[in-house]
Design a protein around this motif. Structure first.
Motif, mmCIF file in Angstrom:
data_model
loop_
_atom_site.group_PDB
_atom_site.id
_atom_site.type_symbol
_atom_site.label_atom_id
_atom_site.label_comp_id
_atom_site.label_asym_id
_atom_site.label_seq_id
_atom_site.Cartn_x
_atom_site.Cartn_y
_atom_site.Cartn_z
ATOM 1 N N MET A 124 0.814 -1.209 0.000
ATOM 2 C CA MET A 124 0.000 0.000 0.000
ATOM 3 C C MET A 124 0.856 1.273 0.000
ATOM 4 N N TRP A 125 2.001 1.222 0.645
ATOM 5 C CA TRP A 125 2.918 2.368 0.608
ATOM 6 C C TRP A 125 3.439 2.563 -0.812
ATOM 7 N N LYS A 126 3.831 1.476 -1.463
ATOM 8 C CA LYS A 126 4.301 1.552 -2.843
ATOM 9 C C LYS A 126 3.186 2.028 -3.765
ATOM 10 N N PHE A 127 1.968 1.567 -3.489
ATOM 11 C CA PHE A 127 0.801 1.979 -4.272
ATOM 12 C C PHE A 127 0.584 3.486 -4.145
ATOM 13 N N PHE A 128 0.704 3.986 -2.928
ATOM 14 C CA PHE A 128 0.538 5.422 -2.689
ATOM 15 C C PHE A 128 1.581 6.220 -3.459
ATOM 16 N N LEU A 129 2.829 5.825 -3.361
ATOM 17 C CA LEU A 129 3.910 6.553 -4.031
ATOM 18 C C LEU A 129 3.754 6.514 -5.551
ATOM 19 N N ALA A 130 3.226 5.404 -6.060
ATOM 20 C CA ALA A 130 3.064 5.261 -7.505
ATOM 21 C C ALA A 130 1.870 6.045 -8.049
ATOM 22 N N ASN A 131 0.982 6.474 -7.155
ATOM 23 C CA ASN A 131 -0.241 7.153 -7.592
ATOM 24 C C ASN A 131 -0.370 8.570 -7.028
ATOM 25 N N LEU A 132 0.733 9.196 -6.732
ATOM 26 C CA LEU A 132 0.711 10.533 -6.131
ATOM 27 C C LEU A 132 -0.036 11.557 -6.975
ATOM 28 N N PHE A 167 9.595 11.404 3.668
ATOM 29 C CA PHE A 167 8.825 11.740 2.471
ATOM 30 C C PHE A 167 7.829 12.864 2.753
ATOM 31 N N PHE A 168 7.060 12.739 3.826
ATOM 32 C CA PHE A 168 6.012 13.715 4.088
ATOM 33 C C PHE A 168 6.564 15.067 4.557
ATOM 34 N N LYS A 169 7.791 15.086 5.036
ATOM 35 C CA LYS A 169 8.403 16.368 5.400
ATOM 36 C C LYS A 169 8.509 17.243 4.160
ATOM 37 N N THR A 170 8.825 16.626 3.030
ATOM 38 C CA THR A 170 8.900 17.346 1.757
ATOM 39 C C THR A 170 7.516 17.512 1.142
ATOM 40 N N TYR A 171 6.716 16.452 1.176
ATOM 41 C CA TYR A 171 5.379 16.453 0.569
ATOM 42 C C TYR A 171 4.495 17.545 1.168
ATOM 43 N N ASN A 172 4.574 17.725 2.471
ATOM 44 C CA ASN A 172 3.700 18.675 3.153
ATOM 45 C C ASN A 172 4.007 20.135 2.810
ATOM 46 N N LYS A 173 5.203 20.378 2.299
ATOM 47 C CA LYS A 173 5.563 21.752 1.932
ATOM 48 C C LYS A 173 4.718 22.247 0.762
ATOM 49 N N THR A 174 4.348 21.344 -0.120
ATOM 50 C CA THR A 174 3.521 21.713 -1.271
ATOM 51 C C THR A 174 2.078 21.254 -1.105
ATOM 52 N N ASN A 175 1.804 20.517 -0.023
ATOM 53 C CA ASN A 175 0.450 20.040 0.268
ATOM 54 C C ASN A 175 0.135 20.307 1.743
ATOM 55 N N PRO A 176 -0.006 21.578 2.113
ATOM 56 C CA PRO A 176 -0.178 21.938 3.533
ATOM 57 C C PRO A 176 -1.382 21.289 4.203
ATOM 58 N N MET A 177 -2.408 20.916 3.419
ATOM 59 C CA MET A 177 -3.577 20.291 4.031
ATOM 60 C C MET A 177 -3.222 18.930 4.642
ATOM 61 N N ALA A 178 -2.106 18.340 4.198
ATOM 62 C CA ALA A 178 -1.723 17.014 4.679
ATOM 63 C C ALA A 178 -0.997 17.054 6.021
ATOM 64 N N GLU A 179 -0.511 18.222 6.407
ATOM 65 C CA GLU A 179 0.338 18.306 7.600
ATOM 66 C C GLU A 179 -0.363 17.840 8.874
ATOM 67 N N ALA A 180 -1.593 18.304 9.088
ATOM 68 C CA ALA A 180 -2.316 17.941 10.314
ATOM 69 C C ALA A 180 -2.585 16.441 10.373
ATOM 70 N N VAL A 181 -2.998 15.865 9.246
ATOM 71 C CA VAL A 181 -3.327 14.432 9.253
ATOM 72 C C VAL A 181 -2.064 13.582 9.383
ATOM 73 N N THR A 182 -0.956 14.034 8.795
ATOM 74 C CA THR A 182 0.272 13.246 8.931
ATOM 75 C C THR A 182 0.783 13.285 10.366
ATOM 76 N N ASP A 183 0.680 14.442 11.015
ATOM 77 C CA ASP A 183 1.122 14.539 12.416
ATOM 78 C C ASP A 183 0.331 13.577 13.303
ATOM 79 N N ARG A 184 -0.996 13.556 13.128
ATOM 80 C CA ARG A 184 -1.841 12.642 13.921
ATOM 81 C C ARG A 184 -1.521 11.185 13.593
ATOM 82 N N SER A 185 -1.310 10.919 12.324
ATOM 83 C CA SER A 185 -1.029 9.552 11.884
ATOM 84 C C SER A 185 0.308 9.063 12.434
ATOM 85 N N PHE A 186 1.307 9.946 12.425
ATOM 86 C CA PHE A 186 2.617 9.575 12.965
ATOM 87 C C PHE A 186 2.516 9.225 14.451
#
Length: 200
Positions: A124-132, A167-186
């Motif tokens: 599923m991680w590979k699937f996510f990266l392949a479908n960004l 990955f998400f440290k970089t991803y969140n810079k261009t997708n700020p909406m993801a920051e809150a959910v990634t923090d909770r998920s981590f």
């Protein structure tokens, strides 16, 4: 209570309860005969039926001929409940984003992320990266559900967790909406890994 009943049956079947599996398969047989069953247990019955039979053709046929939104959701979501690795690969590669309506994609992704066969080998991680690119087109609310499911899936190990955080440290810079959910998920993953470490 009715929702809880279905959830308990599905969880018991997933954990291998013979009683739940026997009950689920009896009800699944009834469904395959074209008869109706109680709507409060249909998700559980389809989950058990998919896991036990791996009958991809039947589920796809029922999904493609669904008569209403409830059937589309039930049959579509349980395409994630198979136990055969090859069948699940087809679901991940050919169905999850290509046939399931966008509004329902988080449901099948979430269910896939709860399936230990689907999360083995970091599928599923590979699937996510392949479908960004595609995931970026989903509305923010649904995208957050997908990200949470991907990060917190039970197959994540310490090494993959480090990769995700990088990955998400970089991803969140261009997708700020993801920051809150990634923090909770981590936070969830850190708790899960801590518990696994204590139990090992």
């Amino acid at each position: 209570i009715t929702i809880l009943r279905g959830t308990l049956i599905r969880n018991a079947g997933t954990l291998g309860s013979k009683m739940a599996i026997t009950f689920g398969m009896d009800q699944f047989k009834t469904l395959k005969e074209g008869k109706s069953i109680s709507p409060d247990i249909i998700d559980a019955v389809l989950s058990i039926g998919a896991h036990q039979t791996n009958d991809l053709a039947w589920f796809v046929q029922k999904f493609e001929t669904a008569k209403n939104e409830v059937e589309i959701l039930n049959y579509g979501t349980n395409l994630a409940s198979f136990s055969d690795d090859e069948v699940l690969n087809k679901v991940i590669e050919e169905i999850a984003f290509k046939k399931i309506p966008m509004r329902n994609q988080p449901n099948i992704i979430f269910r896939l992320c709860q399936n230990s066969v689907a999360t083995s080998d970091l599928k599923m991680w590979k699937f996510f990266l392949a479908n960004l690119d595609y995931i970026g087109k989903i509305n923010d609310f649904l995208q957050q559900i997908v990200i949470n499911a991907i990060i917190t899936n039970p197959g994540v190990d310490p090494e993959t967790f480090k990769e995700m955080k990088k990955f998400f440290k970089t991803y969140n810079k261009t997708n700020p909406m993801a920051e809150a959910v990634t923090d909770r998920s981590f936070e969830t993953v850190e708790i899960n890994l801590s518990i696994k470490n204590r139990l090992s």
